[in-house]
Design a protein around this motif. Sequence first.
Motif, mmCIF file in Angstrom:
data_model
loop_
_atom_site.group_PDB
_atom_site.id
_atom_site.type_symbol
_atom_site.label_atom_id
_atom_site.label_comp_id
_atom_site.label_asym_id
_atom_site.label_seq_id
_atom_site.Cartn_x
_atom_site.Cartn_y
_atom_site.Cartn_z
ATOM 1 N N ASP A 278 0.856 -1.180 0.000
ATOM 2 C CA ASP A 278 0.000 0.000 0.000
ATOM 3 C C ASP A 278 0.895 1.235 0.000
ATOM 4 O OD1 ASP A 278 0.928 0.216 2.659
ATOM 5 O OD2 ASP A 278 -0.719 -1.047 3.361
ATOM 6 N N ARG A 280 1.822 3.122 2.596
ATOM 7 C CA ARG A 280 2.378 3.480 3.905
ATOM 8 C C ARG A 280 3.841 3.912 3.824
ATOM 9 N NH1 ARG A 280 -0.827 -1.039 5.278
ATOM 10 N NH2 ARG A 280 -2.561 -0.542 6.664
ATOM 11 N N LEU A 309 -1.888 -2.612 -6.049
ATOM 12 C CA LEU A 309 -2.073 -1.945 -4.763
ATOM 13 C C LEU A 309 -3.506 -2.119 -4.268
ATOM 14 C CD1 LEU A 309 -0.219 1.417 -5.374
ATOM 15 C CD2 LEU A 309 0.581 -0.571 -4.137
ATOM 16 N N GLU A 310 -3.628 -2.206 -2.968
ATOM 17 C CA GLU A 310 -4.949 -2.305 -2.348
ATOM 18 C C GLU A 310 -5.107 -1.120 -1.403
ATOM 19 O OE1 GLU A 310 -7.100 -4.430 -3.237
ATOM 20 O OE2 GLU A 310 -5.853 -5.804 -4.412
ATOM 21 N N VAL A 311 -5.608 0.004 -1.940
ATOM 22 C CA VAL A 311 -5.727 1.193 -1.101
ATOM 23 C C VAL A 311 -7.161 1.710 -1.018
ATOM 24 C CG1 VAL A 311 -3.370 1.920 -1.516
ATOM 25 C CG2 VAL A 311 -5.168 2.716 -3.024
ATOM 26 N N ASN A 314 -8.949 1.336 2.326
ATOM 27 C CA ASN A 314 -8.415 2.031 3.494
ATOM 28 C C ASN A 314 -8.390 3.516 3.182
ATOM 29 O OD1 ASN A 314 -7.029 2.987 5.713
ATOM 30 N ND2 ASN A 314 -5.523 1.328 5.708
ATOM 31 N N LEU A 317 -5.428 6.041 3.905
ATOM 32 C CA LEU A 317 -4.245 6.094 3.049
ATOM 33 C C LEU A 317 -4.437 7.046 1.876
ATOM 34 C CD1 LEU A 317 -3.177 2.343 2.975
ATOM 35 C CD2 LEU A 317 -2.225 4.195 4.330
ATOM 36 N N ARG A 341 -0.654 0.933 -10.567
ATOM 37 C CA ARG A 341 0.112 1.485 -9.456
ATOM 38 C C ARG A 341 0.324 2.980 -9.637
ATOM 39 N NH1 ARG A 341 5.543 -1.362 -10.031
ATOM 40 N NH2 ARG A 341 5.077 -0.619 -12.132
ATOM 41 N N LYS A 344 -2.889 5.027 -9.092
ATOM 42 C CA LYS A 344 -3.267 5.175 -7.685
ATOM 43 C C LYS A 344 -2.323 6.123 -6.953
ATOM 44 C CE LYS A 344 -5.638 0.746 -7.401
ATOM 45 N NZ LYS A 344 -5.701 -0.597 -6.793
#
Length: 363
Positions: A278, A280, A309-311, A314, A317, A341, A344
């Motif tokens: 992600d 972070r 990506l898995e954002v 959340n 983020l 990617r 995002k």
Amino acid sequence: MRCLRINYDNIQMEEPYDINKFINCLLLLREPSCTLADVELHCTLHDGGEYVDFWIRHALLCQAQMLCIYIICSEDCYVFDGPPLVSRHLRRLKLRNVEFVVNFLDFSSCSQLEDLRIENCCIGSSRILSQSVKHLVIDDCLFEDDEKTQLISVPNLISLQFIECRGRTPLFESMMSLETAVVRLNGYNDSWFWLSEECEEDICVKGHAGECCGTCAVCCGYGDHGDRCVLLEGLSSATSLELVAASRLLIFRRDLRWCPTFSKLKTLLLSEWCVQVDLRGLVCMLEHSPVLENLTLTFRKQGKTTRTLEVEGNSSLMEKPAAISGYLKIIKVECEEIDVRVCKVLKFLSILDMEIIIKRTSR
């Protein structure tokens, strides 16, 4: 002759023993009062391996200020297993295609050594030590896996290049004088990354989607690596940083748990590791770089095995970081293609209200 440069490719002799005899005479018959400035020696294992250590130490007795040793070999490296070098005159040292064991890389007795370059070497010694080295290059080297913590202690370093090294990443101690550092951990060497077993030592095989599992030896650290930064703490005084790593390598993401403040950092380049799995990593680096002026994000073409990506799930983020440098006005994004990617990351960067420059690059 103050400078001796011997390249075997330019010496036509029938037997290797003739070459050895020639170099032995050239050094041993030299007038002791005639000091050397530069010594550069290219030699192969089969025609002079047993003499290399002897030639090096004799050159230092002649007060050589620059010493370059290139071992030409097809398979094995020449092994340095003797005592550390001792010299009050040596200022520059370059070593290529050798293997270091015991304490050979302890340069505490080379008080004037400022420029150290180690290329294509196998590093089995547990320490690289020097109070005087200011410029260090470690390129294309293998850090052997053993039970000891491998440590690099060069507190007065000004510039560092740690490029394409394999095996377990060594622990970097604090470098308060550091200005520029380039750290590339197999980021641009696909053949090593996928074919070398040693590369997997900084990869967690238990965590989901390349994340740290928090329990294995890679994530928890070896010896002194546990519960502390391996790389970032030692680099925290730099004004210019380039941090590149293959997306599966954990070392930078692991260090973020103890991320230091980069109080002098003005120029920063990050590769795709900072957005894997992600965002972070990217957010953390922004929050810990209070005077950052220039940020570049670089992305290689996404491989088939790389997870996206898995954002979206959340929302935190996709919010503006709590603290970000007021000096940062422009962000550069370099990529081989506009993939999911990049899209995002651009979506996240858009909330920072800064100018974004996108550049397409070739491999």
